[in-house]
Design a protein around this motif. Structure first.
Motif, PDB file in Angstrom:
ATOM      1  N   MET A  42       0.770  -4.662   6.028  1.00  0.00           N
ATOM      2  CA  MET A  42       1.208  -5.737   6.918  1.00  0.00           C
ATOM      3  C   MET A  42       1.320  -7.061   6.159  1.00  0.00           C
ATOM      4  O   MET A  42       2.308  -7.783   6.308  1.00  0.00           O
ATOM      5  N   GLU A  43       0.330  -7.362   5.326  1.00  0.00           N
ATOM      6  CA  GLU A  43       0.326  -8.643   4.618  1.00  0.00           C
ATOM      7  C   GLU A  43       1.380  -8.709   3.510  1.00  0.00           C
ATOM      8  O   GLU A  43       1.985  -9.743   3.291  1.00  0.00           O
ATOM      9  N   GLY A  84       5.760   1.685  21.864  1.00  0.00           N
ATOM     10  CA  GLY A  84       4.678   0.906  22.468  1.00  0.00           C
ATOM     11  C   GLY A  84       3.361   1.104  21.737  1.00  0.00           C
ATOM     12  O   GLY A  84       2.610   0.148  21.525  1.00  0.00           O
ATOM     13  N   HIS A  85       3.078   2.344  21.319  1.00  0.00           N
ATOM     14  CA  HIS A  85       1.837   2.609  20.579  1.00  0.00           C
ATOM     15  C   HIS A  85       1.887   1.934  19.206  1.00  0.00           C
ATOM     16  O   HIS A  85       0.886   1.373  18.748  1.00  0.00           O
ATOM     17  N   ARG A  86       3.049   1.987  18.553  1.00  0.00           N
ATOM     18  CA  ARG A  86       3.174   1.319  17.253  1.00  0.00           C
ATOM     19  C   ARG A  86       2.994  -0.187  17.393  1.00  0.00           C
ATOM     20  O   ARG A  86       2.360  -0.836  16.557  1.00  0.00           O
ATOM     21  N   MET A  87       3.525  -0.744  18.481  1.00  0.00           N
ATOM     22  CA  MET A  87       3.372  -2.175  18.708  1.00  0.00           C
ATOM     23  C   MET A  87       1.913  -2.551  18.958  1.00  0.00           C
ATOM     24  O   MET A  87       1.445  -3.590  18.475  1.00  0.00           O
ATOM     25  N   LYS A  88       1.192  -1.721  19.701  1.00  0.00           N
ATOM     26  CA  LYS A  88      -0.229  -1.999  19.944  1.00  0.00           C
ATOM     27  C   LYS A  88      -1.006  -2.043  18.628  1.00  0.00           C
ATOM     28  O   LYS A  88      -1.804  -2.948  18.395  1.00  0.00           O
ATOM     29  N   ILE A  89      -0.763  -1.067  17.794  1.00  0.00           N
ATOM     30  CA  ILE A  89      -1.488  -1.014  16.510  1.00  0.00           C
ATOM     31  C   ILE A  89      -1.063  -2.190  15.627  1.00  0.00           C
ATOM     32  O   ILE A  89      -1.907  -2.867  15.024  1.00  0.00           O
ATOM     33  N   ARG A  92       5.731  -6.564   9.171  1.00  0.00           N
ATOM     34  CA  ARG A  92       5.576  -5.741  10.370  1.00  0.00           C
ATOM     35  C   ARG A  92       6.503  -4.530  10.384  1.00  0.00           C
ATOM     36  O   ARG A  92       6.113  -3.444  10.797  1.00  0.00           O
ATOM     37  N   THR A  93       7.735  -4.690   9.934  1.00  0.00           N
ATOM     38  CA  THR A  93       8.687  -3.579   9.958  1.00  0.00           C
ATOM     39  C   THR A  93       8.193  -2.441   9.073  1.00  0.00           C
ATOM     40  O   THR A  93       8.257  -1.263   9.470  1.00  0.00           O
ATOM     41  N   ALA A  94       7.682  -2.777   7.888  1.00  0.00           N
ATOM     42  CA  ALA A  94       7.165  -1.743   6.986  1.00  0.00           C
ATOM     43  C   ALA A  94       5.960  -1.059   7.601  1.00  0.00           C
ATOM     44  O   ALA A  94       5.794   0.165   7.489  1.00  0.00           O
ATOM     45  N   LEU A  95       5.091  -1.834   8.275  1.00  0.00           N
ATOM     46  CA  LEU A  95       3.920  -1.236   8.932  1.00  0.00           C
ATOM     47  C   LEU A  95       4.354  -0.262  10.019  1.00  0.00           C
ATOM     48  O   LEU A  95       3.803   0.838  10.122  1.00  0.00           O
ATOM     49  N   LEU A 108       5.143   5.294  11.989  1.00  0.00           N
ATOM     50  CA  LEU A 108       6.065   6.351  12.413  1.00  0.00           C
ATOM     51  C   LEU A 108       5.878   7.597  11.543  1.00  0.00           C
ATOM     52  O   LEU A 108       5.860   8.722  12.046  1.00  0.00           O
ATOM     53  N   GLU A 109       5.714   7.393  10.225  1.00  0.00           N
ATOM     54  CA  GLU A 109       5.478   8.524   9.317  1.00  0.00           C
ATOM     55  C   GLU A 109       4.143   9.195   9.587  1.00  0.00           C
ATOM     56  O   GLU A 109       3.973  10.392   9.326  1.00  0.00           O
TER      57      GLU A 109
END
Length: 128
Positions: free
Chosen positions: A96-97, A117-122, A101-104, A109-110
């Motif tokens: 993330m740092e 929604g779950h990816r956004m929460k994390i 965010r897109t890479a995270l 996803l991988e």
């Protein structure tokens, strides 16, 4: 025949004079427009304080483990896939740092987090 009479001298000079500008409009009384409004004077009862900058928003707490991160997101069903891929919380924070965010979200996803929604929460928990 005699020559026509010449017009009076004042009429000639008025015709040659440039037109005068209209006189300025009278100023409104009781309203000052040139001086800007003055700030209220500081009263003796309350001493002037220096304005302090607003406090920065509190940083989100970093989770020490993936288990605590997924528990905070209420998504414990992904713990097995994170452990299978040996993904720890520090790696997620690092992605993330350094990459954003897109890479995270691509990493999540991988790892099998298919729901947006779950990816956004994390990602919201990992975001600084």
């Amino acid at each position: 025949p005699p020559p026509p009479p010449s017009p009076p001298r004042s009429a000639l000079s008025a015709a040659r004079r440039p037109a005068r500008a209209a006189p300025p409009l009278p100023r409104r009384q009781g309203r000052r427009t040139q001086t800007p409004p003055q700030p209220w004077p500081a009263s003796a009862a309350s001493p002037a304080r220096e304005a302090s900058p607003p406090a920065p928003p509190a940083a989100a707490p970093r989770h020490a483990s993936v288990a605590s991160l997924l528990e905070a997101a209420a998504l414990p069903q992904y713990l097995a896939s994170f452990e299978e891929e040996a993904m720890d919380a520090e790696t997620l924070y690092g992605v993330m740092e350094s990459q954003g965010r897109t890479a995270l979200e691509e990493v999540l996803l991988e790892l099998g987090v298919r729901s947006k929604g779950h990816r956004m929460k994390i990602a919201n928990l990992v975001a600084p």
